[in-house]
Structure formats: structure tokens, C-alpha cells
Motif scaffolding. Structure first.
Motif, PDB file in Angstrom:
ATOM      1  N   ALA A 218      -1.935  26.383 -28.000  1.00 36.94           N
ATOM      2  CA  ALA A 218      -1.815  25.210 -28.158  1.00 36.94           C
ATOM      3  C   ALA A 218      -0.776  24.707 -29.003  1.00 36.94           C
ATOM      4  N   TYR A 219      -0.535  25.051 -30.249  1.00 41.95           N
ATOM      5  CA  TYR A 219       0.524  25.029 -31.192  1.00 41.95           C
ATOM      6  C   TYR A 219       1.835  25.202 -30.590  1.00 41.95           C
ATOM      7  N   TYR A 220       2.089  26.264 -30.161  1.00 43.81           N
ATOM      8  CA  TYR A 220       3.452  26.591 -29.643  1.00 43.81           C
ATOM      9  C   TYR A 220       4.091  25.952 -28.619  1.00 43.81           C
ATOM     10  N   PHE A 221       3.066  25.554 -27.823  1.00 42.36           N
ATOM     11  CA  PHE A 221       3.406  24.944 -26.365  1.00 42.36           C
ATOM     12  C   PHE A 221       3.079  23.610 -26.430  1.00 42.36           C
ATOM     13  N   ALA A 222       2.835  23.010 -27.627  1.00 46.49           N
ATOM     14  CA  ALA A 222       2.367  21.449 -27.870  1.00 46.49           C
ATOM     15  C   ALA A 222       1.290  20.982 -26.718  1.00 46.49           C
ATOM     16  N   ALA A 223       0.608  21.835 -26.277  1.00 47.17           N
ATOM     17  CA  ALA A 223      -0.389  21.788 -25.238  1.00 47.17           C
ATOM     18  C   ALA A 223      -1.742  20.945 -25.542  1.00 47.17           C
ATOM     19  N   GLU A 224      -1.849  20.106 -24.487  1.00 51.41           N
ATOM     20  CA  GLU A 224      -3.189  19.580 -24.484  1.00 51.41           C
ATOM     21  C   GLU A 224      -4.469  20.434 -24.087  1.00 51.41           C
ATOM     22  N   VAL A 225      -5.325  20.492 -24.863  1.00 53.74           N
ATOM     23  CA  VAL A 225      -6.311  21.595 -24.450  1.00 53.74           C
ATOM     24  C   VAL A 225      -7.766  20.719 -23.902  1.00 53.74           C
ATOM     25  N   VAL A 226      -8.219  21.011 -22.752  1.00 47.97           N
ATOM     26  CA  VAL A 226      -9.298  20.243 -22.139  1.00 47.97           C
ATOM     27  C   VAL A 226     -10.165  21.131 -21.625  1.00 47.97           C
ATOM     28  N   PRO A 227     -11.479  20.759 -21.537  1.00 52.24           N
ATOM     29  CA  PRO A 227     -12.365  21.492 -20.990  1.00 52.24           C
ATOM     30  C   PRO A 227     -12.420  21.788 -19.705  1.00 52.24           C
ATOM     31  N   GLY A 228     -12.846  23.061 -19.121  1.00 46.77           N
ATOM     32  CA  GLY A 228     -13.176  23.501 -17.844  1.00 46.77           C
ATOM     33  C   GLY A 228     -13.630  24.922 -17.540  1.00 46.77           C
ATOM     34  N   ASP A 229     -14.070  25.105 -16.271  1.00 47.05           N
ATOM     35  CA  ASP A 229     -14.885  26.229 -16.134  1.00 47.05           C
ATOM     36  C   ASP A 229     -13.859  27.688 -16.090  1.00 47.05           C
ATOM     37  N   ALA A 230     -12.451  27.577 -15.478  1.00 46.79           N
ATOM     38  CA  ALA A 230     -11.760  28.851 -15.301  1.00 46.79           C
ATOM     39  C   ALA A 230     -10.676  28.773 -16.429  1.00 46.79           C
ATOM     40  N   PRO A 231     -10.694  29.682 -17.318  1.00 38.84           N
ATOM     41  CA  PRO A 231      -9.539  29.528 -18.576  1.00 38.84           C
ATOM     42  C   PRO A 231      -8.268  29.728 -17.763  1.00 38.84           C
ATOM     43  N   ARG A 232      -7.116  28.774 -18.052  1.00 38.74           N
ATOM     44  CA  ARG A 232      -5.972  28.866 -17.376  1.00 38.74           C
ATOM     45  C   ARG A 232      -5.088  27.879 -18.149  1.00 38.74           C
ATOM     46  N   ILE A 233      -3.759  28.138 -17.787  1.00 37.89           N
ATOM     47  CA  ILE A 233      -2.686  27.258 -18.400  1.00 37.89           C
ATOM     48  C   ILE A 233      -1.978  26.675 -17.170  1.00 37.89           C
ATOM     49  N   GLU A 234      -1.878  25.218 -17.366  1.00 40.54           N
ATOM     50  CA  GLU A 234      -1.482  24.421 -16.321  1.00 40.54           C
ATOM     51  C   GLU A 234      -0.020  23.784 -16.522  1.00 40.54           C
ATOM     52  N   GLY A 235       0.955  23.643 -15.710  1.00 35.94           N
ATOM     53  CA  GLY A 235       1.890  22.733 -15.702  1.00 35.94           C
ATOM     54  C   GLY A 235       2.066  21.930 -14.574  1.00 35.94           C
ATOM     55  N   ASP A 236       3.221  20.997 -14.208  1.00 34.57           N
ATOM     56  CA  ASP A 236       3.388  20.574 -13.174  1.00 34.57           C
ATOM     57  C   ASP A 236       3.786  21.319 -11.902  1.00 34.57           C
ATOM     58  N   GLY A 237       2.782  21.383 -11.189  1.00 32.09           N
ATOM     59  CA  GLY A 237       2.894  22.375  -9.847  1.00 32.09           C
ATOM     60  C   GLY A 237       2.685  23.591 -10.191  1.00 32.09           C
ATOM     61  N   TRP A 238       2.199  24.321 -11.196  1.00 33.04           N
ATOM     62  CA  TRP A 238       1.797  25.584 -11.586  1.00 33.04           C
ATOM     63  C   TRP A 238       0.452  25.791 -12.346  1.00 33.04           C
ATOM     64  N   SER A 239      -0.156  26.923 -11.821  1.00 31.40           N
ATOM     65  CA  SER A 239      -1.137  27.336 -12.719  1.00 31.40           C
ATOM     66  C   SER A 239      -1.218  28.644 -12.949  1.00 31.40           C
ATOM     67  N   TYR A 240      -1.424  29.132 -14.281  1.00 32.92           N
ATOM     68  CA  TYR A 240      -1.746  30.645 -14.612  1.00 32.92           C
ATOM     69  C   TYR A 240      -3.099  30.869 -15.130  1.00 32.92           C
ATOM     70  N   PRO A 241      -3.786  32.005 -14.618  1.00 32.76           N
ATOM     71  CA  PRO A 241      -5.078  32.433 -15.053  1.00 32.76           C
ATOM     72  C   PRO A 241      -5.052  33.251 -16.105  1.00 32.76           C
ATOM     73  N   LEU A 242      -5.987  32.713 -17.163  1.00 29.92           N
ATOM     74  CA  LEU A 242      -6.040  33.375 -18.366  1.00 29.92           C
ATOM     75  C   LEU A 242      -7.502  34.475 -18.385  1.00 29.92           C
ATOM     76  N   GLU A 243      -7.829  34.730 -17.071  1.00 19.00           N
ATOM     77  CA  GLU A 243      -8.970  36.080 -17.008  1.00 19.00           C
ATOM     78  C   GLU A 243      -8.322  36.613 -15.493  1.00 19.00           C
ATOM     79  N   PRO A 244      -8.760  37.845 -15.382  1.00 20.19           N
ATOM     80  CA  PRO A 244      -9.792  38.718 -16.435  1.00 20.19           C
ATOM     81  C   PRO A 244      -9.029  39.141 -17.763  1.00 20.19           C
ATOM     82  N   GLY A 245      -9.774  39.528 -18.663  1.00 25.91           N
ATOM     83  CA  GLY A 245      -9.236  39.737 -19.907  1.00 25.91           C
ATOM     84  C   GLY A 245      -8.850  38.587 -20.731  1.00 25.91           C
ATOM     85  N   PHE A 246      -9.602  37.735 -20.993  1.00 25.51           N
ATOM     86  CA  PHE A 246      -9.288  36.536 -21.465  1.00 25.51           C
ATOM     87  C   PHE A 246      -8.204  36.638 -22.832  1.00 25.51           C
TER      88      PHE A 246
END
Length: 665
Positions: A218-246
């Protein structure tokens, strides 16, 4: 705006006030000036504030190095006395209380005295001045409820400290200290803590075990952290899952993106021939990547399989275990600011008796002190060769008359207090390992909030001499007292080194209250405290104002006394968790002395010492493990490994450890 710029009232020039660092300094001109705002883009490097003045000279009241670049950013020269012909220039002046950059069109000359640095223009005219806060202290404190969903708002603001969203934020000087976080009934962020629109979102379930491991991201990407079910990182038009092995995936994202930023930044301010740029075999357009917005660049980074870059990734510096407890929220900005890999273990392995190999008798809450006598385990645990120590090797506690000065000792003296719970964190792949939460960790730095706050209070102390005090309170340990010869073996650093023997209780109190940079204590410790010439001084009972900044308590079971030192004013130190035999303790003390003298921090010094001495695992760091007593000459701390070949030539390899202000990047 964190920086204010105003005309001087009683001299010609301007005054510059940095509200983050609470610093103020003056820049002098050869005539009265009225600063007018100019775009920050006028300067080659990122700045927080920019003005222009009409002048024929710029002078600052300190000796500095002046670095000159051409209009396109090409480095031309640097030094403290030179001239340049007519041209368009970007000039940096370092050191200064803030980063200071000039931009102008004129030939000029640089000169220095013993107190000032001056730039005289051949043709007076408009000079742009840009200022960037060094931002080594937080811009403010965020107050927040500590439930996970509310806390996400505070974590989303950690990136407000970044000086840029370009790949250059991989330089430590372009990553400011994150704002502090403290519990409160309502959410409130200071005006100077402003969110950065990076376009990156991190989605995690609203639970501490998911939120804590993403704070560095969150610090290094200046990212907004929001609640949700499946852990992931999102940008405009893409998504990267953080599971399995979170947790493992989170660590991989941090390491991979940081490494690729270091490669991409060679297209920016510093177009150098980077070794890793050649050896990381990726068919990527680095120039295009450099110019992309952060979110788009990150999305393309994460399209590259981790396995493709892993062979070239350096060993990461720090892993921090933060127990998923709301009591630990105030540690998050410090952990993120170190770009630590973060784990949040829900369960922890207690330390059971392990056969007396040096830590097994450190009982948990169900152990009484009488059940942990030194006569029930091999004295001193293990010898340097791994075997049990014989009776001839005395330990640095007070288990017998032969090993005692000034007081009789009963058989159960020196046992760790019954309420102390020892835990065994999972091993790490990083150089350093810290632990945040209840329990005393084996092989990890017991990090504490008060010690990290003292890091901020210490700031960048400008001092000409470093004070080291070696205290030896036992005749049989005088050999280690020779470590005084190992401190101060530096050409460019001046040390005040003092060795004292057999201090009384009053003298020890006075010593601990004195303004000493590093205390190297050699002697005995048991549950009565630190042994002095005539009696004991128990730091857990005494109400002392500790002035010692850092320490090594090279004595048996010195953890509680060291923890008390940190609680009462020290930044950090190295302590023991068990009995330590005199001979290996002497060896370790000499190793630590050499490393601290060379600019290593406490955590890295102990890491290196453990590789050399098996009994090093009986020691841990308490408090701020990043504490140093001096900087190394090259900035980073170095270890040279030398192996002789059969033909009498040598193989030499270098290990480089990021350290102090010379952090990752």
C-alpha cells in the motif's frame, strides 16, 4: 504545502521552512528578492515547492558539494570550486536541510569558505529554486478506529509520503516516512497527509491477517486499500490475484515490482549501465515502461511470471511478523517505511524444552524459576564446536562462586522470569527478521513501538565524535575488554572510547544515564539485575532516565535488563536469552564490536555474527534493530568472503547490506 518560502526581513534572500522535518534555513542573494511561484516541472528532479527570484548569486551558510547538470539532465561535474561557461543548467546543492535545486541560464562559478557555499552567475537574472523535504519524519498522525475496515483508510494514506510515482521512488531519498497511525474514536488525517492518485487498488477481506501483510505494498504503490472477498491488486483494466499463498504472493509482488522499478529507472534521471538490467532476461521496452503511469506499469510488471525474474532478485533485507492484533496498528507505518515483507501469523509455536541446547530451559508461563536452574542444563548450552560445554568453562551468570563478583548466588539465580513466554517464529529468507507482538522471539528482533519513536526523535544528529563505553565488571572477562581496540578503527570517524572496570551500583546508574552512543557491557546478569562491584542494579525495578542510545549486554540471560533499557530510553541493543559461556561470548563480543564500528546496524551485525559462531543464536536484538552508531564509508555495510584456491589465488565475493539512510534501492 509542506514547505513555505518567504523573503528575509533583515538580509537579502529567502527563508525556507520545512513543516515535515521542522527545519528552517536561509538562502542569501546579492539583492532584495520577492520569490514568485514557479511550476515544479522547471526542475530536473522532483520538488515539493518551486520559486523564482532575480539575483546575481546564491549562497547558503554551510559547506556543500555543488552538482551541475546540463539542460537535458546530463551530469557535467560536481565539486566545491569550479567555473562553467554560458549555458542552461540544473544545479543541486548537497547537503542542505532540504533537497535544494537551482535552474538558470548563465555561466557561473562555485566557491566555498569554511562556512559557506556560493554560486555567482556571470549574468544576473531569473534563478529557479526548488525544494524537496527530506521527509525522514512523518508529515503527521492519522487517528483511526482500529477495526480492520476503518484501518484500511489509514493504510491507504501511507503512500502520501512518496515524493514521486515514477520508478525513481525505488530510491530511498524519494520515499518519505509514512504518516503515523494512532487509535481513536473517529477517523482524522492532517491536511498535509494527502492521498496520491496512483490508480492502484488492493482488495483484501477486512481482517488483520489480510490487512497487515499488504501495508508495504500500500505504501510503495500509493494504493487504496478496500474490503473485498478475494485478495487481489487492481489497476485500470487488469487484476492480479494474491491467492493461493497470500503472504508468499504479497512478498513476491513487492520484490518483483521493486526490482523492475530499479531496472526501469535507468531510463530516467540516472541512465547508467546497470548489471541487473543486462542479466534479467526480459524482452521489455523499458523506455515505454518508464513513461507509463504507475498502475499501468505495475500491471505490465505483474504480467511477467515471478519465476522469470526470481534468479536475479537480491536477498530482501527484512521480514516482520506482525501478530493480527489491533494493539499493533501503531507499528504499521514503521514496518511499511522499511519496505519490510510482512507476515501476520495467527498462531505461534511456543518454545518447549529442547534438550538444553541453549534455549530450551527458557520456560513459558507455567515454568517456575526454580525449575530452570543452571544445574539442570549443560552449563552455557553449547560450545563453539556444537558440543556441550564442560565444567571448566564458566558462564556469565552467577551460578557459582567461581563466576560471581560481589554477591553470593543461589542455585536458581538467573532464571528468566516465570511470566516470560518464548516463541519460535517461522524461519525467513531475508537477512533480518523482526517480531511485533507478545512473546520473546527466538532468532528475531523483538521490535517495540517506543524504540521506533525514538528513531524519529534521534533524527540526523550532526556530531563530530561517537562515544563508546566498554564496562567490564569481572576480572575473568578482561580479555573481552580489549574490544576497545576494535572501536574507532576508522580514518574519517572520530570515536571517544573509554574502558571502565568494576563499577559500583552508583557508578553503573550514572553510566546508564549518561549520553553514550554505545555501551558494551561485559559481566554477569541474573534475576537480581546487572552485577556491580558490591551489589546488583535491577533495571526492571529502578526508575532510571536512560541516556545510552544502543548497547550490547554480553552476559547470561540479559534479555529483561535490555528490555528495561529500551523501555526507559535506549533505541535498541543486543541481549542474551540463555546462559552464555565466557569464551564464545568473548568471541561474539569482538565480532559485534568490529561490525558496529564498520557501520552495521544491530540486526545485521547479529546476523553476520551468527554465521560465524553457533552460540550467536543465544542472542537477539531488542528495540529498533535498525540502530547504528556510525555510517559505513561507502554507505552500505560490506562483508567480504575470501576463499583460497589450491593455486594460492583467492576467490573474493562481496555481500552488501542496505543500512540506515542508505536503504533499499
Amino acid at each position: 504545502m509542506s514547505i513555505d518560502i518567504d523573503p528575509l526581513r533583515e538580509a537579502d534572500g529567502i527563508t525556507v521552512t520545512d513543516h515535515i522535518e521542522n527545519t528552517q534555513f536561509e538562502v542569501y542573494t546579492d539583492r532584495p528578492v520577492e520569490p514568485r511561484r514557479r511550476p515544479e516541472s522547471d526542475h530536473y528532479f522532483p520538488v515539493d515547492a518551486s520559486v523564482a527570484v532575480e539575483t546575481g548569486s546564491i549562497e547558503i551558510p554551510r559547506v556543500a558539494v555543488v552538482e551541475t547538470r546540463a539542460g537535458d539532465g546530463t551530469l557535467l561535474t560536481h565539486g566545491d570550486c569550479y567555473t562553467m561557461p554560458d549555458g542552461t543548467y540544473h544545479v543541486g546543492i548537497n547537503p542542505a536541510p532540504t533537497k535544494l535545486y537551482l535552474a538558470f541560464d548563465s555561466g557561473f562559478s562555485v566557491s566555498t569558505t569554511d562556512r559557506t557555499t556560493r554560486i555567482d552567475l556571470d549574468t544576473p537574472g531569473a534563478v529557479g529554486l526548488g525544494f524537496r523535504s527530506l521527509h525522514q519524519t512523518p508529515a503527521g498522525t492519522i487517528t483511526t478506529p482500529t477495526d480492520p475496515e476503518s484501518l484500511m483508510g489509514a493504510v491507504s494514506l501511507l503512500g502520501s509520503a512518496l515524493q514521486t510515482t515514477s520508478p525513481e521512488r525505488s530510491f530511498p531519498t524519494l520515499r518519505g516516512h509514512p504518516p503515523l497511525v494512532e487509535p481513536g474514536d473517529e477517523f482524522h488525517a492532517p491536511e498535509r497527509v494527502e492521498p496520491v492518485d496512483s490508480g492502484v487498488r488492493i482488495v483484501v477481506p477486512p481482517e488483520y491477517r489480510y490487512l497487515y501483510p499488504v501495508v508495504s505494498l500500500a505504501y510503495y504503490f500509493a494504493a487504496e486499500v478496500v474490503p473485498g472477498d478475494a485478495p487481489r491488486i487492481e489497476g485500470d483494466g487488469w487484476s492480479y490475484p494474491l491467492e493461493p499463498g497470500f503472504e508468499a504472493r504479497t512478498a513476491q509482488v513487492l520484490r518483483q515490482s521493486f526490482h523492475m522499478d530499479c531496472l526501469a529507472r535507468t531510463e530516467g534521471f540516472y541512465p547508467v549501465d546497470l548489471h541487473e538490467r543486462e542479466t534479467t532476461d526480459l524482452d521489455l521496452d523499458w523506455e515505454r515502461l518508464y513513461d507509463l503511469p504507475l498502475a499501468a506499469r505495475l500491471g505490465e510488471y505483474l504480467d511477467v511470471p515471478f519465476e522469470a525474474v526470481e534468479p536475479e532478485l537480491p536477498q530482501w533485507t527484512l521480514t516482520t511478523d506482525v501478530r493480527p492484533d489491533p494493539a499493533n496498528v501503531e507499528m504499521l507505518p514503521f514496518v511499511a517505511g522499511e519496505l519490510s515483507i510482512v507476515r501476520s501469523p495467527e498462531t505461534v509455536t511456543p518454545v518447549d524444552d529442547d534438550g538444553g541446547v541453549g534455549v530450551g530451559f527458557l520456560g513459558g508461563s507455567d515454568r517456575s524459576s526454580s525449575a530452570a536452574t543452571r544445574r539442570e542444563v549443560p552449563v552455557g548450552g553449547v560450545a563453539p564446536d556444537g558440543g556441550a560445554l564442560g565444567d571448566a568453562e564458566f558462564v556469565r551468570g552467577a551460578a557459582s562462586a567461581e563466576a560471581t563478583r560481589g554477591a553470593d548466588a543461589s542455585a536458581d539465580r538467573g532464571a528468566v522470569a516465570a511470566q516470560t513466554d518464548f516463541v519460535r517464529p517461522e524461519p525467513v529468507d531475508t537477512v533480518e527478521h523482526a517480531w511485533v507482538g507478545d512473546g520473546v522471539p527466538l532468532d528475531a528482533n523483538k521490535a517495540t513501538l517506543d524504540a521506533y519513536h525514538r528513531r524519529l526523535e534521534a533524527g540526523q544528529v550532526e556530531q563530530s565524535r561517537i562515544s563508546v563505553l566498554v564496562v567490564c565488571n569481572d576480572e575473568q572477562m578482561r580479555e573481552e575488554g580489549n574490544v576497545a581496540d576494535l572501536y574507532g578503527l576508522r580514518d574519517m570517524v572520530q570515536f571517544d572510547i573509554e574502558v571502565r572496570h568494576d563499577l559500583t551500583r552508583a557508578e553503573m546508574r550514572e553510566t546508564l544515564e549518561s549520553d553514550v552512543d554505545f555501551l558494551h557491557y561485559i559481566g554477569h546478569v541474573d534475576d537480581r539485575g546487572m552485577q556491580c562491584a558490591e551489589e546488583y542494579l535491577d533495571l526492571t525495578d529502578e526508575d532510571l532516565e536512560i541516556g545510552v542510545s544502543a548497547f550490547l549486554l554480553n552476559a547470561c540471560q540479559s534479555y529483561q535488563q535490555g528490555e528495561a533499557l529500551v523501555h526507559r530510553g535506549s533505541r535498541g541493543g543486543i541481549v542474551t536469552l540463555s546462559d552464555v559461556a565466557n569464551s564464545p561470548a568473548t568471541t561474539l563480543g569482538r565480532i559485534i564490536a568490529r561490525l558496529m564500528n564498520s557501520g552495521f546496524n544491530l540486526r545485521t551485525a547479529l546476523h553476520v555474527a551468527k554465521r560465524e559462531l553457533i552460540t550467536g543464536h543465544q542472542y537477539i536484538v531488542v528495540g529498533d534493530g535498525g540502530t547504528t552508531i556510525c555510517q559505513s564509508r561507502s554507505g552500505a555495510a560490506l562483508v567480504l568472503n575470501m576463499d583460497q584456491r589450491p593455486d594460492s589465488s583467492w576467490d573474493i565475493s562481496t555481500e552488501i547490506y542496505p543500512n540506515g539512510p542508505y536503504g533499499l534501492g
